[in-house]
Design an enzyme around this catalytic site. Structure first.
Site, PDB file in Angstrom:
ATOM      1  N   SER A 211      27.039   0.427   5.602  1.00  0.00           N
ATOM      2  CA  SER A 211      27.511   1.412   4.726  1.00  0.00           C
ATOM      3  C   SER A 211      27.749   0.571   3.415  1.00  0.00           C
ATOM      4  CB  SER A 211      28.631   2.207   5.368  1.00  0.00           C
ATOM      5  OG  SER A 211      28.218   2.918   6.237  1.00  0.00           O
TER       6      SER A 211
ATOM      7  N   LYS B  16      14.434   1.398   8.021  1.00  0.00           N
ATOM      8  CA  LYS B  16      14.300   2.016   9.238  1.00  0.00           C
ATOM      9  C   LYS B  16      13.078   2.873   9.314  1.00  0.00           C
ATOM     10  CE  LYS B  16      19.238   1.655   9.109  1.00  0.00           C
ATOM     11  NZ  LYS B  16      20.534   1.907   9.892  1.00  0.00           N
TER      12      LYS B  16
ATOM     13  N   GLU C 191      20.440  -1.314  16.160  1.00  0.00           N
ATOM     14  CA  GLU C 191      19.642  -0.444  16.834  1.00  0.00           C
ATOM     15  C   GLU C 191      18.481  -0.801  17.822  1.00  0.00           C
ATOM     16  OE1 GLU C 191      18.657   1.325  12.782  1.00  0.00           O
ATOM     17  OE2 GLU C 191      20.802   1.820  12.828  1.00  0.00           O
TER      18      GLU C 191
ATOM     19  N   GLU D 228      26.584  -7.391  10.932  1.00  0.00           N
ATOM     20  CA  GLU D 228      26.493  -5.841  10.706  1.00  0.00           C
ATOM     21  C   GLU D 228      27.579  -5.306  11.979  1.00  0.00           C
ATOM     22  OE1 GLU D 228      22.975  -4.542   8.473  1.00  0.00           O
ATOM     23  OE2 GLU D 228      22.275  -4.329  10.523  1.00  0.00           O
TER      24      GLU D 228
ATOM     25  N   ASN E  59      16.702  -2.077   4.432  1.00  0.00           N
ATOM     26  CA  ASN E  59      16.334  -1.812   5.699  1.00  0.00           C
ATOM     27  C   ASN E  59      15.645  -0.186   5.801  1.00  0.00           C
ATOM     28  OD1 ASN E  59      15.420  -1.321   8.472  1.00  0.00           O
ATOM     29  ND2 ASN E  59      17.712  -1.869   9.235  1.00  0.00           N
TER      30      ASN E  59
ATOM     31  N   HIS F 287      18.366  -6.025  15.128  1.00  0.00           N
ATOM     32  CA  HIS F 287      19.119  -5.116  14.580  1.00  0.00           C
ATOM     33  C   HIS F 287      19.897  -4.484  15.833  1.00  0.00           C
ATOM     34  CE1 HIS F 287      20.530  -1.462  12.487  1.00  0.00           C
ATOM     35  NE2 HIS F 287      20.152  -2.125  11.462  1.00  0.00           N
TER      36      HIS F 287
ATOM     37  N   GLY G 203      25.701   3.092   9.294  1.00  0.00           N
ATOM     38  CA  GLY G 203      25.180   4.286   9.011  1.00  0.00           C
ATOM     39  C   GLY G 203      26.236   5.507   9.198  1.00  0.00           C
TER      40      GLY G 203
HETATM   41  C1  PEP Z   1      21.342  -1.371   8.498  1.00  0.00           C
HETATM   42  O1  PEP Z   1      20.964  -0.453   9.322  1.00  0.00           O
HETATM   43  O2  PEP Z   1      20.937  -2.416   8.425  1.00  0.00           O
HETATM   44  C2  PEP Z   1      22.628  -0.524   7.623  1.00  0.00           C
HETATM   45  C3  PEP Z   1      23.293  -1.718   6.994  1.00  0.00           C
HETATM   46  O3  PEP Z   1      22.872   0.540   7.451  1.00  0.00           O
HETATM   47  P1  PEP Z   1      23.481   1.412   6.355  1.00  0.00           P
HETATM   48  O4  PEP Z   1      23.661   0.580   5.230  1.00  0.00           O
HETATM   49  O5  PEP Z   1      22.874   2.644   6.529  1.00  0.00           O
HETATM   50  O6  PEP Z   1      24.926   1.573   7.118  1.00  0.00           O
END
Ligand code: PEP
Length: 249
Positions: free
Chosen positions: A212, A11, A96, A166, A9, A94, A172
């Site tokens: 992460s 973003k 976000e 998630e 992703n 997501h 993040g």
């Molecule tokens: C995501 O935004 O879907 C995600 C898993 O981000 P990160 O790996 O940076 O935590």
């Protein structure tokens, strides 16, 4: 165990120049993997990414899709528009989008149905906040996200959906769920799909962990029985890191 599905992703990252450099580096690094690989790029990178990914084993993905075919929806993109550009999978819901842009389980459900109707692989994100986890509300919250987000799907449709668990507190932040937390929560989510669509369907559904995940922790997370892959944010922006996750298991 299924082959893994690793989706990046990106973003709101990567200009055309960045996209060219990243994909040019990534393509040879993952060309021999047995796993399924996708990159979900910003809309502005879709045409270039399509050109660069032609003939490779990396699928092109987007980060959202609107439920209507066309119309007065400023700033939105339809499934038809994405399909025309060669998009194969799309992230929906997501955290976000839910947190910053008012996405709800109901809009997730509408987007999901539009994505399925167009033949995409939807990657539907679910996950609890830190506060919900600390208050012991994780399971109730996820059950609600699943009930409302997947409302009205048939088992045949459900099996085509990829569910990304998630936890918001892990996205993040550099804080990863432990492999036990991720396994336990995904097993719970899978049990909810078993109740709704039957055990056999639930077992076939791909569940990803996201939050992460990186080249160091990918192997142990991907080794858990219910974790069928990963949705990768930050680490998907560096070809070598993303490729190591693809090859981790
Ligand atoms: C995501 O935004 O879907 C995600 C898993 O981000 P990160 O790996 O940076 O935590």
């Amino acid at each position: 165990m299924k082959n893994k599905f690793i989706a990046g992703n990106w973003k709101m990252n990567n200009t055309a120049e960045d996209t060219e450099a990243l994909l040019t580096a990534l393509i040879p690094l993952v060309k021999d993997t047995k796993n399924r690989v996708a990159v979900c790029v910003p809309y502005t990178d879709i045409c270039l990414a399509r050109k660069l990914l032609k003939g490779t084993n990396i699928e092109l993905g987007a980060q959202n899709v609107h439920w209507a075919d066309y119309g007065a929806f400023t700033g939105e993109i339809s499934a038809e528009m994405l399909a025309e550009k060669g998009v194969k999978c799309v992230i929906i819901g997501h955290s976000e989008r839910r947190g910053y842009f008012g996405e709800t389980n109901q809009t997730v459900n509408m987007r999901l149905k539009a994505a399925l109707a167009k033949g995409f692989t939807p990657i539907v994100c679910i996950g609890e906040s830190l506060e919900q986890r600390q208050n012991g509300e994780t399971e109730d919250f996820l059950a609600q996200q699943i009930k409302e987000g997947f409302e009205g799907l048939t088992a045949e449709q459900a099996v085509r959906v990829v569910v990304a668990y998630e936890p918001i507190w892990a996205i993040g932040t550099g804080v990863t769920a432990t492999k036990e937390q991720a396994q336990e929560t995904i097993a719970f989510a899978r049990s909810k799909f078993a109740e709704a669509f039957g055990k056999e369907t639930a077992e076939r559904i791909y569940f990803l962990y996201g939050g992460s995940m990186n080249e160091k922790n990918a192997k142990e997370l991907l080794g858990m029985p219910d974790i069928d892959g990963g949705l990768i944010g930050g680490a998907s922006l560096v070809a070598e890191k993303f490729a190591k996750i693809v090859e981790a298991f």
